[in-house]
Design an enzyme around this catalytic site. Structure first.
Site, mmCIF file in Angstrom:
data_model
loop_
_atom_site.group_PDB
_atom_site.id
_atom_site.type_symbol
_atom_site.label_atom_id
_atom_site.label_comp_id
_atom_site.label_asym_id
_atom_site.label_seq_id
_atom_site.Cartn_x
_atom_site.Cartn_y
_atom_site.Cartn_z
ATOM 1 N N ILE A 279 0.525 -0.573 -5.748
ATOM 2 C CA ILE A 279 -0.926 -0.634 -5.681
ATOM 3 C C ILE A 279 -1.525 -0.276 -7.035
ATOM 4 C CG2 ILE A 279 -2.979 0.233 -4.492
ATOM 5 C CD1 ILE A 279 -0.925 1.239 -2.291
ATOM 6 N N CYS A 280 -2.435 -1.097 -7.508
ATOM 7 C CA CYS A 280 -3.160 -0.806 -8.743
ATOM 8 C C CYS A 280 -4.485 -0.155 -8.351
ATOM 9 C CB CYS A 280 -3.402 -2.091 -9.537
ATOM 10 S SG CYS A 280 -4.190 -1.801 -11.141
#
Length: 200
Positions: free
Chosen positions: A85-86
Site C-alpha cells: 500500500i502506498c
C-alpha cells in the site's frame, strides 16, 4: 515492554469500539501479528466486498509504523498486486507522515479512506492510475469485477449445492496463497464489523 502494553490497549480498543466497516483481531495468539477486514464502501467500486489484510507490528512500534498489506486482491492505483500500500501514514518522515500518536485503528481508517478516494498522483500501479484519471468508467468496471471475483463471499449453496440454504463458506487466505475454508452460518454484513479479537 512498551510495545506489548501499547498493543494490548489497541487490541482492546479495536474489540470494544472498532471503526465502522472495520474489524481487526490477533493472529496466531500474538499481539504483533494481526488480521483485519475492511468492508468496501457503498459508493465505491468495492461495495459488497470484504477485503482482508495482514498487519505486522515492528519491534520499534509505535516509533516505527506497522507493516500492512492486502491479502485480498484489489484493483486500485495505490495498491499493487502483492498487496503493498502506498500511503503516507505507513511511511516514516520525511517522506511519510507516521507519528507515534497514530495507531492501528487510525491506519485502517486511512486505508479505508484511500479505497474510497484513490490518489493517482502517488501511484504504485501506473496503468491503473492513468485509467483512473483518463478513463474512470473503465476503472470502475474493472474494480467492480475484481471485487466480485475476489472479495465477495459466496454462499455455501453457490459453491456446493448440497449444503443447507443459509450456510456460508468463509475462506481464510494466507500470505502463502493457501486457503482454508470453514463453514459458518451467514451473517448480515454489519456483523462482520464486530468480529471479536482474541486477547492473550
Amino acid at each position: 515492554m512498551q510495545r506489548s502494553v501499547r498493543m494490548k490497549k489497541e487490541v482492546q480498543m479495536l474489540t470494544e469500539s472498532p471503526p465502522h466497516g472495520i474489524s481487526c483481531w490477533i493472529k496466531d495468539d500474538t499481539l504483533f501479528n494481526l488480521e483485519a477486514q475492511i468492508l468496501g464502501g457503498e459508493d465505491t467500486p468495492y461495495a459488497g466486498g470484504v477485503f482482508k489484510l495482514e498487519i505486522q507490528i515492528p519491534d520499534r512500534y509505535p516509533f516505527e509504523p506497522p507493516k500492512v498489506r492486502f491479502v485480498t486482491p484489489i484493483y486500485h492505483p495505490n495498491i499493487d498486486t502483492a498487496g503493498r500500500i502506498c500511503l503516507d501514514t505507513l511511511k516514516m518522515p520525511p517522506k511519510g507522515a507516521w507519528k507515534p500518536i497514530l495507531n492501528i485503528s487510525t491506519v485502517l481508517t486511512s486505508i479505508q479512506l484511500l479505497m474510497a478516494e484513490p490518489n493517482p498522483e502517488d501511484p504504485l500501479m501506473t496503468d491503473i492510475s492513468n485509467e483512473f484519471t483518463h478513463n474512470r468508467s473503465l476503472y470502475v468496471q474493472t474494480a467492480r469485477e475484481w471485487t466480485n471475483r475476489h472479495a465477495k463471499q459466496k454462499t455455501a449453496t453457490e459453491q456446493h449445492g448440497n449444503f443447507e440454504a443459509g450456510d456460508n463458506l468463509r475462506d481464510n487466505v494466507y500470505a502463502d496463497g493457501k486457503t482454508v475454508s470453514s463453514r459458518k452460518r451467514s451473517l448480515p454484513m454489519d456483523d462482520v464489523t464486530n468480529i471479536p479479537a482474541k486477547l492473550p
